[in-house]
Design a protein around this motif. Structure first.
Motif, PDB file in Angstrom:
ATOM      1  N   PHE A   1       0.821  -1.210   0.000  1.00 54.36           N
ATOM      2  CA  PHE A   1       0.000   0.000   0.000  1.00 54.36           C
ATOM      3  C   PHE A   1       0.860   1.268   0.000  1.00 54.36           C
ATOM      4  O   PHE A   1       0.370   2.343  -0.321  1.00 54.36           O
ATOM      5  CB  PHE A   1      -0.920   0.012   1.231  1.00 54.36           C
ATOM      6  CG  PHE A   1      -1.977  -1.048   1.204  1.00 54.36           C
ATOM      7  CD1 PHE A   1      -3.172  -0.835   0.530  1.00 54.36           C
ATOM      8  CD2 PHE A   1      -1.778  -2.263   1.839  1.00 54.36           C
ATOM      9  CE1 PHE A   1      -4.151  -1.809   0.497  1.00 54.36           C
ATOM     10  CE2 PHE A   1      -2.754  -3.246   1.819  1.00 54.36           C
ATOM     11  CZ  PHE A   1      -3.947  -3.021   1.139  1.00 54.36           C
ATOM     12  N   ILE A   2       2.128   1.146   0.386  1.00 56.44           N
ATOM     13  CA  ILE A   2       3.005   2.318   0.473  1.00 56.44           C
ATOM     14  C   ILE A   2       3.710   2.480  -0.865  1.00 56.44           C
ATOM     15  O   ILE A   2       4.715   1.829  -1.155  1.00 56.44           O
ATOM     16  CB  ILE A   2       4.024   2.153   1.615  1.00 56.44           C
ATOM     17  CG1 ILE A   2       3.292   1.928   2.947  1.00 56.44           C
ATOM     18  CG2 ILE A   2       4.929   3.381   1.705  1.00 56.44           C
ATOM     19  CD1 ILE A   2       4.207   1.566   4.093  1.00 56.44           C
ATOM     20  N   THR A   3       3.174   3.334  -1.708  1.00 53.73           N
ATOM     21  CA  THR A   3       3.715   3.498  -3.058  1.00 53.73           C
ATOM     22  C   THR A   3       4.627   4.712  -3.183  1.00 53.73           C
ATOM     23  O   THR A   3       5.430   4.794  -4.112  1.00 53.73           O
ATOM     24  CB  THR A   3       2.582   3.617  -4.080  1.00 53.73           C
ATOM     25  OG1 THR A   3       1.698   4.687  -3.685  1.00 53.73           O
ATOM     26  CG2 THR A   3       1.781   2.320  -4.150  1.00 53.73           C
TER      27      THR A   3
ATOM     28  N   LEU B   1      -2.869  13.082 -10.198  1.00 53.02           N
ATOM     29  CA  LEU B   1      -2.512  12.881 -11.592  1.00 53.02           C
ATOM     30  C   LEU B   1      -1.916  11.517 -11.898  1.00 53.02           C
ATOM     31  O   LEU B   1      -1.681  11.197 -13.051  1.00 53.02           O
ATOM     32  CB  LEU B   1      -1.517  13.960 -12.036  1.00 53.02           C
ATOM     33  CG  LEU B   1      -1.983  15.413 -11.865  1.00 53.02           C
ATOM     34  CD1 LEU B   1      -0.873  16.377 -12.256  1.00 53.02           C
ATOM     35  CD2 LEU B   1      -3.241  15.682 -12.686  1.00 53.02           C
ATOM     36  N   ALA B   2      -1.682  10.713 -10.883  1.00 51.55           N
ATOM     37  CA  ALA B   2      -0.990   9.443 -11.113  1.00 51.55           C
ATOM     38  C   ALA B   2      -1.912   8.355 -11.641  1.00 51.55           C
ATOM     39  O   ALA B   2      -1.504   7.211 -11.758  1.00 51.55           O
ATOM     40  CB  ALA B   2      -0.340   8.958  -9.819  1.00 51.55           C
ATOM     41  N   GLU B   3      -3.159   8.698 -11.954  1.00 49.54           N
ATOM     42  CA  GLU B   3      -4.110   7.763 -12.547  1.00 49.54           C
ATOM     43  C   GLU B   3      -4.217   6.483 -11.735  1.00 49.54           C
ATOM     44  O   GLU B   3      -4.275   5.379 -12.260  1.00 49.54           O
ATOM     45  CB  GLU B   3      -3.717   7.440 -13.988  1.00 49.54           C
ATOM     46  CG  GLU B   3      -3.711   8.671 -14.885  1.00 49.54           C
ATOM     47  CD  GLU B   3      -3.303   8.352 -16.306  1.00 49.54           C
ATOM     48  OE1 GLU B   3      -2.847   7.216 -16.542  1.00 49.54           O
ATOM     49  OE2 GLU B   3      -3.445   9.225 -17.163  1.00 49.54           O
TER      50      GLU B   3
ATOM     51  N   CYS C   1      -0.861   5.834  -7.326  1.00 49.49           N
ATOM     52  CA  CYS C   1      -0.487   6.207  -5.964  1.00 49.49           C
ATOM     53  C   CYS C   1      -1.567   5.725  -5.001  1.00 49.49           C
ATOM     54  O   CYS C   1      -2.725   6.140  -5.092  1.00 49.49           O
ATOM     55  CB  CYS C   1      -0.335   7.717  -5.858  1.00 49.49           C
ATOM     56  SG  CYS C   1       0.216   8.265  -4.232  1.00 49.49           S
ATOM     57  N   LEU C   2      -1.183   4.841  -4.099  1.00 53.86           N
ATOM     58  CA  LEU C   2      -2.119   4.377  -3.084  1.00 53.86           C
ATOM     59  C   LEU C   2      -1.986   5.201  -1.813  1.00 53.86           C
ATOM     60  O   LEU C   2      -2.909   5.877  -1.397  1.00 53.86           O
ATOM     61  CB  LEU C   2      -1.890   2.889  -2.799  1.00 53.86           C
ATOM     62  CG  LEU C   2      -2.224   1.931  -3.936  1.00 53.86           C
ATOM     63  CD1 LEU C   2      -1.907   0.501  -3.534  1.00 53.86           C
ATOM     64  CD2 LEU C   2      -3.691   2.052  -4.344  1.00 53.86           C
ATOM     65  N   ARG C   3      -0.841   5.129  -1.162  1.00 49.23           N
ATOM     66  CA  ARG C   3      -0.623   5.930   0.030  1.00 49.23           C
ATOM     67  C   ARG C   3       0.752   6.598  -0.015  1.00 49.23           C
ATOM     68  O   ARG C   3       1.749   5.972  -0.323  1.00 49.23           O
ATOM     69  CB  ARG C   3      -0.732   5.072   1.295  1.00 49.23           C
ATOM     70  CG  ARG C   3      -2.162   4.895   1.779  1.00 49.23           C
ATOM     71  CD  ARG C   3      -2.763   6.243   2.165  1.00 49.23           C
ATOM     72  NE  ARG C   3      -4.128   6.111   2.659  1.00 49.23           N
ATOM     73  CZ  ARG C   3      -5.214   6.234   1.904  1.00 49.23           C
ATOM     74  NH1 ARG C   3      -5.097   6.442   0.611  1.00 49.23           N
ATOM     75  NH2 ARG C   3      -6.421   6.146   2.454  1.00 49.23           N
TER      76      ARG C   3
END
Length: 393
Positions: A351-353, A371-373, A376-378
Motif C-alpha cells: 500500500f506504500i507506493t 494525476l498518477a491515474e 499512488c495508493l498511500r
C-alpha cells in the motif's frame, strides 16, 4: 515530560489550508497544551488520503484548517483524566471516536460513538488547539486529528496505543482506508471460507477488502478496475481474477462476473470507489451478486451500503447494509491489525507506493495523488519536531 507536569504551548510547522481549493501553505503554528481528556502527540509520520484532497476543495469546511487524519506519533503530554495512555506511548489517532462507555460503544452492532459524535473543533467543546504563531488567528482542526502538523492535540477517545514494534509507516495506515477494507471483509461481511468475492474499485480500500477476504479464506476474488496497473498489485494481495471494463465490449461487468461464476454470481460484492462511491457501480455490484447466501456492496468512509442476502422463503435476496469505516471499533480492532502485521498475516508494504519529507507536501504529493491515474495508493510523509515555548514567550 512527566505525566502530571504542566505542558507549555509548542510552536511547530504545519501545512495549513487557508481557503477552499488553495494549496497548503507551510506555516509556524502554536499548538496549545492538551485540556482534560486530551493528548498532545508528536507526529512521527502521516499519510495522505483522498479525503484530504476532497476536503481541500470543499467550501463547507472551516478555514484556515490543518488537514490530515492518518498518522502515528508519540504522546508528548496529556491532560487531566487521561489514564489509558502515557507520555512516551506510541499511538495512532483515529477520526472515529470510541469512548467505551456509551450504548453504541458497548454494542456489537454499532461503531459510531454517540457520546462524541463528529463535530467541528475538539469533540468535547468545539474549540481548536491551533493558532497561527505570527498573528494568533485560530486554525481549525480536521476530523478530530489534523495530522499535517508536527504536533497535534487529539481527544483520548480518538487515540489507540499500538507500541513501537510495528514500523510507523505501517502503523499510520491502520487508521482509515486499509483498516476499513480489511474489517469490512471480516466484520461487516464476515466473508466465508471457499466463497467468491467481487471487488469494484482497487484503490487502497478495495485492495484491503481483497486482502481481508483472502485472510478469511475466500477461494476466488474478482477485481474490477479501469486501471490495469492495479492488477499486478492486486495479485499480491489476493485477487485471483480481473475484469477491465474497457476490455469486455458491450457486455456489462455484472454479466461477465456471472459468466465467470457459472451463472451464479459472487457471494460477496464490495463497491469501493474511493470515499464517494458510485450509484452505477453499486447497481452493477448488485447485479453481480449470487441470489443465494450473501453479497455486499458500497464500502465507503461516509457510511456506504453493503449488500447482504436476506432470507425469503427457501431463497435469499440482496439487501443493503451500511458500513462506516468497515465497522471498525478503533481501540478494539487496530491493535489486532497491528499484531497481524507483526505476525506477517497482514501485508501493508504494497500500500506504500510513495514517500517524502513533510516540506514537499505541495511540491509532489498532491499532484501525484491527483494525476498518477491510480498508481499512488498511500503517500507516507516523514515529520520533524517542534520547539516547546518558554513561559511568557
Amino acid at each position: 515530560m512527566e505525566q502530571n507536569s504542566v505542558a507549555r504551548p509548542i510552536r511547530c510547522k504545519a501545512a495549513v489550508c487557508k481557503a477552499a481549493g488553495e494549496l497548503l501553505e507551510m506555516e509556524e503554528v502554536e499548538v496549545a497544551p492538551p485540556r482534560a481528556h486530551e493528548v498532545r502527540i508528536k507526529v512521527v509520520c502521516t499519510s495522505i488520503c483522498h479525503s484530504d484532497i476532497t476536503r481541500m476543495k470543499d467550501g463547507s469546511n472551516m478555514f484556515p484548517c490543518i488537514l490530515g487524519h492518518e498518522a502515528v506519533g508519540v504522546v508528548e503530554s496529556v491532560g487531566e483524566h487521561v489514564q489509558e495512555v502515557a507520555v512516551g506511548d506510541t499511538v495512532v489517532p483515529v477520526f472515529l471516536a470510541q469512548c467505551g462507555e456509551c450504548a453504541d460503544c458497548r454494542s456489537a452492532h454499532s461503531n459510531l460513538c454517540s457520546a462524541l459524535p463528529t463535530r467541528p473543533g475538539m469533540p468535547r467543546d468545539g474549540t481548536t488547539r491551533f493558532s497561527l504563531a505570527a498573528t494568533g488567528e485560530p486554525v481549525h482542526n480536521f476530523l478530530s486529528v489534523s495530522s499535517f502538523a508536527e504536533y497535534t492535540v487529539v481527544d483520548v477517545a480518538h487515540v489507540v496505543r499500538v507500541g513501537t514494534a510495528i514500523p510507523p509507516e505501517k502503523a499510520c495506515l491502520l487508521s482509515c482506508g486499509v483498516a476499513a477494507g480489511i474489517c469490512a471483509a471480516w466484520k461487516v461481511a464476515a466473508v466465508e471460507a471457499g466463497s467468491t468475492v467481487a471487488v469494484f474499485g482497487l484503490g487502497d480500500v478495495g485492495l484491503a477488502v481483497a486482502q481481508g477476504s483472502k485472510m478469511r479464506g475466500a477461494a476466488r476474488i474478482i477485481g474490477v478496475d479501469k486501471n490495469p496497473d492495479k492488477f499486478e498489485i492486486g495479485k499480491k494481495l489476493g485477487v485471483t481474477d480481473f475484469v477491465h471494463p474497457s476490455d469486455i465490449g458491450e457486455q456489462a461487468v455484472s454479466e461477465v462476473i456471472k459468466e465467470m461464476t457459472g451463472g451464479a454470481g459472487a457471494n460477496y460484492c464490495f463497491e469501493c470507489i474511493e470515499c464517494i462511491g458510485s450509484v452505477s457501480v453499486m447497481e452493477e455490484a448488485v447485479k453481480s451478486s449470487r441470489m443465494v447466501r450473501h453479497a455486499f456492496t458500497g464500502l465507503r468512509e461516509d457510511g456506504g451500503g453493503a449488500r447482504r442476502g436476506r432470507q425469503r422463503g427457501a431463497h435469499s435476496i440482496p439487501s443493503v447494509v451500511r458500513s462506516y469505516l468497515g465497522g471498525i471499533k478503533p481501540k478494539d480492532d487496530i491493535p489486532v491489525l497491528a499484531q497481524k502485521c507483526l505476525d506477517k498475516e497482514l501485508e501493508l508494504d504494497e500500500f506504500i507506493t510513495h514517500q517524502m519529507r513533510f516540506d514537499e507536501i505541495n511540491n509532489r504529493a498532491l499532484d501525484d495523488l491527483q494525476l498518477a491515474e491510480g498508481r499512488c495508493l498511500r503517500y507516507i510523509i516523514r515529520m520533524d519536531g517542534g520547539v516547546a515555548m518558554e513561559d511568557g514567550a
